[in-house]
Design a protein around this motif. Structure first.
Motif, PDB file in Angstrom:
ATOM      1  N   ASN A  50       0.828  -1.208   0.000  1.00  0.00           N
ATOM      2  CA  ASN A  50       0.000   0.000   0.000  1.00  0.00           C
ATOM      3  C   ASN A  50       0.865   1.262   0.000  1.00  0.00           C
ATOM      4  O   ASN A  50       0.541   2.229  -0.692  1.00  0.00           O
ATOM      5  N   LEU A  51       1.943   1.257   0.781  1.00  0.00           N
ATOM      6  CA  LEU A  51       2.833   2.426   0.827  1.00  0.00           C
ATOM      7  C   LEU A  51       3.507   2.646  -0.522  1.00  0.00           C
ATOM      8  O   LEU A  51       3.700   3.787  -0.955  1.00  0.00           O
ATOM      9  N   LYS A  52       3.853   1.561  -1.202  1.00  0.00           N
ATOM     10  CA  LYS A  52       4.477   1.672  -2.512  1.00  0.00           C
ATOM     11  C   LYS A  52       3.504   2.301  -3.510  1.00  0.00           C
ATOM     12  O   LYS A  52       3.875   3.152  -4.316  1.00  0.00           O
ATOM     13  N   GLN A  53       2.238   1.890  -3.445  1.00  0.00           N
ATOM     14  CA  GLN A  53       1.234   2.401  -4.368  1.00  0.00           C
ATOM     15  C   GLN A  53       0.825   3.839  -4.044  1.00  0.00           C
ATOM     16  O   GLN A  53       0.419   4.589  -4.924  1.00  0.00           O
ATOM     17  N   GLN A  54       0.920   4.211  -2.786  1.00  0.00           N
ATOM     18  CA  GLN A  54       0.472   5.543  -2.359  1.00  0.00           C
ATOM     19  C   GLN A  54       1.616   6.542  -2.239  1.00  0.00           C
ATOM     20  O   GLN A  54       1.431   7.624  -1.690  1.00  0.00           O
ATOM     21  N   ALA A  55       2.790   6.224  -2.740  1.00  0.00           N
ATOM     22  CA  ALA A  55       3.960   7.095  -2.577  1.00  0.00           C
ATOM     23  C   ALA A  55       3.706   8.499  -3.129  1.00  0.00           C
ATOM     24  O   ALA A  55       4.052   9.499  -2.490  1.00  0.00           O
ATOM     25  N   HIS A  56       3.081   8.604  -4.307  1.00  0.00           N
ATOM     26  CA  HIS A  56       2.831   9.927  -4.889  1.00  0.00           C
ATOM     27  C   HIS A  56       1.785  10.702  -4.088  1.00  0.00           C
ATOM     28  O   HIS A  56       1.868  11.915  -3.950  1.00  0.00           O
ATOM     29  N   LYS A  57       0.786  10.005  -3.539  1.00  0.00           N
ATOM     30  CA  LYS A  57      -0.216  10.676  -2.709  1.00  0.00           C
ATOM     31  C   LYS A  57       0.415  11.201  -1.422  1.00  0.00           C
ATOM     32  O   LYS A  57       0.117  12.307  -0.979  1.00  0.00           O
ATOM     33  N   LEU A  58       1.310  10.387  -0.845  1.00  0.00           N
ATOM     34  CA  LEU A  58       1.986  10.814   0.382  1.00  0.00           C
ATOM     35  C   LEU A  58       2.890  12.014   0.125  1.00  0.00           C
ATOM     36  O   LEU A  58       3.008  12.903   0.971  1.00  0.00           O
ATOM     37  N   ALA A  59       3.509  12.067  -1.049  1.00  0.00           N
ATOM     38  CA  ALA A  59       4.350  13.210  -1.399  1.00  0.00           C
ATOM     39  C   ALA A  59       3.498  14.477  -1.524  1.00  0.00           C
ATOM     40  O   ALA A  59       3.914  15.560  -1.094  1.00  0.00           O
ATOM     41  N   ALA A  60       2.299  14.336  -2.081  1.00  0.00           N
ATOM     42  CA  ALA A  60       1.399  15.487  -2.208  1.00  0.00           C
ATOM     43  C   ALA A  60       0.929  15.968  -0.829  1.00  0.00           C
ATOM     44  O   ALA A  60       0.841  17.169  -0.578  1.00  0.00           O
ATOM     45  N   ILE A  61       0.644  15.015   0.060  1.00  0.00           N
ATOM     46  CA  ILE A  61       0.222  15.379   1.419  1.00  0.00           C
ATOM     47  C   ILE A  61       1.349  16.098   2.150  1.00  0.00           C
ATOM     48  O   ILE A  61       1.135  17.099   2.833  1.00  0.00           O
ATOM     49  N   LYS A  62       2.574  15.611   1.981  1.00  0.00           N
ATOM     50  CA  LYS A  62       3.725  16.245   2.622  1.00  0.00           C
ATOM     51  C   LYS A  62       3.955  17.646   2.055  1.00  0.00           C
ATOM     52  O   LYS A  62       4.244  18.585   2.794  1.00  0.00           O
ATOM     53  N   ALA A  63       3.797  17.818   0.745  1.00  0.00           N
ATOM     54  CA  ALA A  63       3.963  19.129   0.119  1.00  0.00           C
ATOM     55  C   ALA A  63       2.924  20.116   0.649  1.00  0.00           C
ATOM     56  O   ALA A  63       3.234  21.287   0.910  1.00  0.00           O
ATOM     57  N   ASP A  64       1.691  19.643   0.833  1.00  0.00           N
ATOM     58  CA  ASP A  64       0.638  20.488   1.393  1.00  0.00           C
ATOM     59  C   ASP A  64       0.971  20.894   2.829  1.00  0.00           C
ATOM     60  O   ASP A  64       0.776  22.038   3.225  1.00  0.00           O
ATOM     61  N   ALA A  65       1.496  19.939   3.597  1.00  0.00           N
ATOM     62  CA  ALA A  65       1.884  20.226   4.980  1.00  0.00           C
ATOM     63  C   ALA A  65       3.029  21.237   5.020  1.00  0.00           C
ATOM     64  O   ALA A  65       3.044  22.145   5.863  1.00  0.00           O
ATOM     65  N   GLU A  66       3.977  21.119   4.090  1.00  0.00           N
ATOM     66  CA  GLU A  66       5.088  22.076   4.040  1.00  0.00           C
ATOM     67  C   GLU A  66       4.592  23.467   3.675  1.00  0.00           C
ATOM     68  O   GLU A  66       5.110  24.475   4.168  1.00  0.00           O
ATOM     69  N   LYS A  67       3.580  23.547   2.816  1.00  0.00           N
ATOM     70  CA  LYS A  67       3.011  24.839   2.435  1.00  0.00           C
ATOM     71  C   LYS A  67       2.357  25.515   3.643  1.00  0.00           C
ATOM     72  O   LYS A  67       2.512  26.704   3.868  1.00  0.00           O
TER      73      LYS A  67
END
Length: 181
Positions: A50-67
């Motif tokens: 699941n983590l492998k498949q959701q890697a791009h979603k997690l990157a987007a969530i992290k980018a939003d958190a950084e913003k």
């Protein structure tokens, strides 16, 4: 007992983390409420996939958190409270007060992601906001006496009013002296 968290739990871990907890806490609270599952070998394989498949979603969530974290850079809070004569506050300043002050500044932050000790004295403190497991922001919080804040402008106004009055009395005394001769 080793478990896999299904949601963020402050003080324990973040979603999809594998953590060790006491057996009673896991069996009686985390697993029945759906906040965690037992970390069996098959559950660990499913998690990895699941983590492998959701890697791009997690990157987007992290980018939003950084913003969101970038928006809070340079923000400092001043919270006026009622204070006793000994410098102790009536009640305490906690995460809910910090969230309320941030909302007044236009930042809608959930009080549950703010970590700090309850403040019971006047002074400078720090509140830590956890947007993501890799993104945290420290916001300085200054607790001040609300009466001292209100009295400062009053004292400045009194000084401004008293200064011209003192000059006028000196001027009238000078004018009266030549008239007496």
């Amino acid at each position: 007992m080793e478990i896999i968290l299904k949601e963020d739990i402050i003080g324990l871990g973040f979603k999809n983390d594998i953590v060790n907890v006491k057996s009673g806490y896991g069996r009686n609270y985390l697993i029945p409420t759906g906040k965690a599952v037992i970390a069996s070998p098959s559950a660990k394989k499913v998690l990895a996939e699941n983590l492998k498949q959701q890697a791009h979603k997690l990157a987007a969530i992290k980018a939003d958190a950084e913003k969101k974290a970038e928006a809070l850079n340079g923000v400092a809070l001043t919270i006026p409270v009622k204070v006793s004569a000994t410098g102790v506050t009536y009640g305490s300043v906690n995460a809910a007060h910090v969230a309320e002050e941030l909302k007044k500044l236009g930042h809608d932050i959930d009080r549950k992601i703010i970590v700090m000790r309850d403040i019971k004295t006047v002074g400078d403190f720090v509140a830590t906001i956890h947007f993501h497991k890799e993104v945290t922001v420290e916001v300085p919080v200054k607790v001040v006496d609300e009466n001292a804040k209100a009295e400062a402008p009053v004292e400045e106004a009194k000084e401004a009013v008293e200064a011209p009055v003192a000059e006028e009395t000196v001027a009238t005394e000078v004018e009266e002296t030549p008239a007496a001769e």
